[in-house]
Every structure is written in structure tokens, then in C-alpha cells.
Write an enzyme that holds these catalytic residues in place. Structure first.
Site, PDB file in Angstrom:
ATOM      1  N   LYS A  10      21.373  40.234  28.996  1.00  0.00           N
ATOM      2  CA  LYS A  10      22.814  40.448  28.834  1.00  0.00           C
ATOM      3  C   LYS A  10      23.346  39.779  27.552  1.00  0.00           C
ATOM      4  CE  LYS A  10      23.811  41.107  33.767  1.00  0.00           C
ATOM      5  NZ  LYS A  10      24.670  40.660  34.893  1.00  0.00           N
ATOM      6  N   TYR A  50      27.709  50.390  35.655  1.00  0.00           N
ATOM      7  CA  TYR A  50      28.157  49.571  36.784  1.00  0.00           C
ATOM      8  C   TYR A  50      29.134  50.320  37.703  1.00  0.00           C
ATOM      9  CZ  TYR A  50      25.982  45.156  35.304  1.00  0.00           C
ATOM     10  OH  TYR A  50      25.093  44.153  35.014  1.00  0.00           O
ATOM     11  N   PHE A  58      36.433  42.254  39.781  1.00  0.00           N
ATOM     12  CA  PHE A  58      35.818  41.722  38.562  1.00  0.00           C
ATOM     13  C   PHE A  58      35.320  42.814  37.606  1.00  0.00           C
ATOM     14  CE2 PHE A  58      32.376  41.703  41.805  1.00  0.00           C
ATOM     15  CZ  PHE A  58      31.406  42.467  41.148  1.00  0.00           C
ATOM     16  N   ARG A  86      13.682  40.388  40.794  1.00  0.00           N
ATOM     17  CA  ARG A  86      14.835  39.734  41.437  1.00  0.00           C
ATOM     18  C   ARG A  86      14.509  38.256  41.733  1.00  0.00           C
ATOM     19  NH1 ARG A  86      19.703  42.378  41.302  1.00  0.00           N
ATOM     20  NH2 ARG A  86      20.276  41.061  43.046  1.00  0.00           N
ATOM     21  N   THR A  92      22.621  35.845  41.981  1.00  0.00           N
ATOM     22  CA  THR A  92      23.665  36.320  41.055  1.00  0.00           C
ATOM     23  C   THR A  92      24.425  35.159  40.417  1.00  0.00           C
ATOM     24  OG1 THR A  92      23.916  38.260  42.483  1.00  0.00           O
ATOM     25  CG2 THR A  92      25.672  37.850  40.886  1.00  0.00           C
ATOM     26  N   ARG A 103      18.185  32.837  35.763  1.00  0.00           N
ATOM     27  CA  ARG A 103      19.634  32.610  35.856  1.00  0.00           C
ATOM     28  C   ARG A 103      19.966  31.134  35.983  1.00  0.00           C
ATOM     29  NH1 ARG A 103      21.215  37.928  39.519  1.00  0.00           N
ATOM     30  NH2 ARG A 103      21.931  39.217  37.770  1.00  0.00           N
ATOM     31  N   ASN A 113      25.509  35.754  33.630  1.00  0.00           N
ATOM     32  CA  ASN A 113      24.301  35.273  34.307  1.00  0.00           C
ATOM     33  C   ASN A 113      23.003  35.767  33.656  1.00  0.00           C
ATOM     34  OD1 ASN A 113      24.476  37.905  35.088  1.00  0.00           O
ATOM     35  ND2 ASN A 113      24.681  37.509  37.282  1.00  0.00           N
ATOM     36  N   HIS A 116      20.034  41.248  34.020  1.00  0.00           N
ATOM     37  CA  HIS A 116      20.202  42.250  35.077  1.00  0.00           C
ATOM     38  C   HIS A 116      18.829  42.691  35.565  1.00  0.00           C
ATOM     39  CE1 HIS A 116      21.473  45.877  37.228  1.00  0.00           C
ATOM     40  NE2 HIS A 116      20.408  46.442  36.675  1.00  0.00           N
ATOM     41  N   GLU A 127      18.746  53.767  37.111  1.00  0.00           N
ATOM     42  CA  GLU A 127      19.041  52.954  35.925  1.00  0.00           C
ATOM     43  C   GLU A 127      18.063  53.232  34.790  1.00  0.00           C
ATOM     44  OE1 GLU A 127      21.052  49.316  38.517  1.00  0.00           O
ATOM     45  OE2 GLU A 127      19.238  48.913  37.360  1.00  0.00           O
TER      46      GLU A 127
HETATM   47  P1  GDP Z   1      23.242  41.312  40.677  1.00  0.00           P
HETATM   48  O1  GDP Z   1      22.554  42.501  41.320  1.00  0.00           O
HETATM   49  O2  GDP Z   1      22.647  39.987  41.083  1.00  0.00           O
HETATM   50  O3  GDP Z   1      23.369  41.450  39.169  1.00  0.00           O
HETATM   51  O4  GDP Z   1      24.735  41.264  41.252  1.00  0.00           O
HETATM   52  P2  GDP Z   1      25.809  42.415  41.607  1.00  0.00           P
HETATM   53  O5  GDP Z   1      25.186  43.778  41.578  1.00  0.00           O
HETATM   54  O6  GDP Z   1      26.519  41.975  42.845  1.00  0.00           O
HETATM   55  O7  GDP Z   1      26.869  42.295  40.401  1.00  0.00           O
HETATM   56  C1  GDP Z   1      26.630  42.869  39.132  1.00  0.00           C
HETATM   57  C2  GDP Z   1      27.071  41.909  38.064  1.00  0.00           C
HETATM   58  O8  GDP Z   1      28.484  41.728  38.158  1.00  0.00           O
HETATM   59  C3  GDP Z   1      26.514  40.479  38.202  1.00  0.00           C
HETATM   60  O9  GDP Z   1      25.199  40.334  37.687  1.00  0.00           O
HETATM   61  C4  GDP Z   1      27.536  39.678  37.439  1.00  0.00           C
HETATM   62  O10 GDP Z   1      27.360  39.783  36.007  1.00  0.00           O
HETATM   63  C5  GDP Z   1      28.841  40.379  37.825  1.00  0.00           C
HETATM   64  N1  GDP Z   1      29.454  39.781  39.017  1.00  0.00           N
HETATM   65  C6  GDP Z   1      29.009  39.814  40.312  1.00  0.00           C
HETATM   66  N2  GDP Z   1      29.854  39.172  41.160  1.00  0.00           N
HETATM   67  C7  GDP Z   1      30.875  38.741  40.377  1.00  0.00           C
HETATM   68  C8  GDP Z   1      32.075  38.006  40.653  1.00  0.00           C
HETATM   69  O11 GDP Z   1      32.363  37.635  41.812  1.00  0.00           O
HETATM   70  N3  GDP Z   1      32.890  37.723  39.587  1.00  0.00           N
HETATM   71  C9  GDP Z   1      32.606  38.128  38.312  1.00  0.00           C
HETATM   72  N4  GDP Z   1      33.466  37.811  37.321  1.00  0.00           N
HETATM   73  N5  GDP Z   1      31.487  38.819  38.016  1.00  0.00           N
HETATM   74  C10 GDP Z   1      30.627  39.115  39.015  1.00  0.00           C
END
Ligand code: GDP
Length: 138
Positions: A10, A50, A58, A86, A92, A103, A113, A116, A127
Site C-alpha cells: 500500500k 474496494y 471509512f 493473511r 487488519t 502489519r 496497514n 493488502h 482481484e
Molecule cells: P483486510 O482484509 O484485513 O485488509 O481488512 P478489510 O477488508 O476489513 O478492510 C479493507 C481495508 O480498509 C483495510 O486493510 C484498511 O486499510 C481499511 N480499514 C478497515 N477497517 C477500517 C476502519 O475501521 N477504519 C479505517 N479508517 N480504515 C479501515
């Protein structure tokens, strides 16, 4: 089973010069790189990638973050690639991530973080197809 998954280094990890560290961590875990691209995502590309999160509060902030600078997008392959990536990435929220994960070491907060990784075989397929054509994967 040999699997493919998609990863993105990222914009935060790119701008903090952590591409090398991330790649060496992935190579140490024995992932093969089938495809690699240097991309500065447009707003529309980040929104499309996304789209499952489009209703989340968010989402606008996530799209801004993912478009603030270039990213490195890769297709990785190994046995159990999806779950293994993962595991190597960690939770996350970097504050909740296990020690030694990417991370934990390179992330800043739940949004910034560092990396991805696809979360299921369906999302990996979708994807990978979002960024790469079959011909580009070698
Ligand atoms: P991942 O699969 O671990 O990447 O998590 P998710 O699919 O739930 O979320 C996608 C991405 O959105 C994450 O990797 C973060 O960059 C962002 N994100 C997730 N949860 C939050 C949140 O609660 N707040 C904010 N600002 N960003 C978030």
C-alpha cells in the site's frame, strides 16, 4: 493445494521505503511472484477495487489513502497462498497483529496497514482479474 492470491504493497509502505522489506518477507515465506505492477491508482480504480466496502463510513478515507501515491500489486503463488498471506500480513489493525507480521512491523493504524491480501478464493480470483490478464501471469 497450489493457490494464487493478490497482494498490494500500500502507499504508506511504498512511501516509507518498505517495498524491499515486504518483498523479502514474502520471498522468505516461499511465495512465487507470477506478476508484478507499479500503479498509481485513480479514484475510480480504488473505489472499484474496494467496492464491497462502499457503504462503510471509512470508505472515502480508504480511497483517499489508496490513491495518495503509487502501490506495488502482485500475484503470488504457493500452497495455501491465501491463508498463508493473511497469516504473514497479520490482523487488519496493526495494534492487534501478532509479533513478526508485516502489519505489526510496518503498519501505522487500522487504515494505513502496509499491505493488502485477498481474503478468500473468490476474492483472489476477482482481484487478480481486476489487475492482470492471463497473459501477464508467468
Ligand atoms: P483486510 O482484509 O484485513 O485488509 O481488512 P478489510 O477488508 O476489513 O478492510 C479493507 C481495508 O480498509 C483495510 O486493510 C484498511 O486499510 C481499511 N480499514 C478497515 N477497517 C477500517 C476502519 O475501521 N477504519 C479505517 N479508517 N480504515 C479501515
Amino acid at each position: 493445494m497450489r493457490e494464487r492470491t493478490l497482494t498490494i504493497i500500500k502507499p504508506d509502505a511504498v512511501s516509507s521505503k518498505n517495498i524491499g522489506k515486504t518483498l523479502s518477507r514474502l520471498e522468505k515465506e516461499n511465495f512465487n511472484i507470477l506478476g508484478i505492477k507499479w500503479i498509481h491508482l485513480t479514484t475510480a480504480q480504488a473505489q472499484g477495487f474496494y467496492h464491497v466496502h462502499r457503504e462503510r463510513p471509512f470508505f472515502p478515507s480508504l480511497v483517499r489513502f489508496m490513491t495518495e501515491g503509487p502501490v506495488v500489486v502482485m500475484v503470488l503463488e504457493k500452497e495455501n497462498a491465501i491463508a498463508d498471506l493473511r497469516r504473514v500480513m497479520g490482523a487488519t489493525d496493526p495494534a492487534q497483529a501478532d509479533p513478526g507480521t508485516i502489519r505489526k512491523d510496518l503498519g501505522t493504524n487500522i487504515e494505513r496497514n502496509a499491505i493488502h491480501g485477498s481474503d478468500s478464493s473468490q476474492s483472489a480470483e476477482d482481484e487478480i482479474g481486476y489487475f492482470f490478464s492471463k497473459m501477464e501471469l508467468v
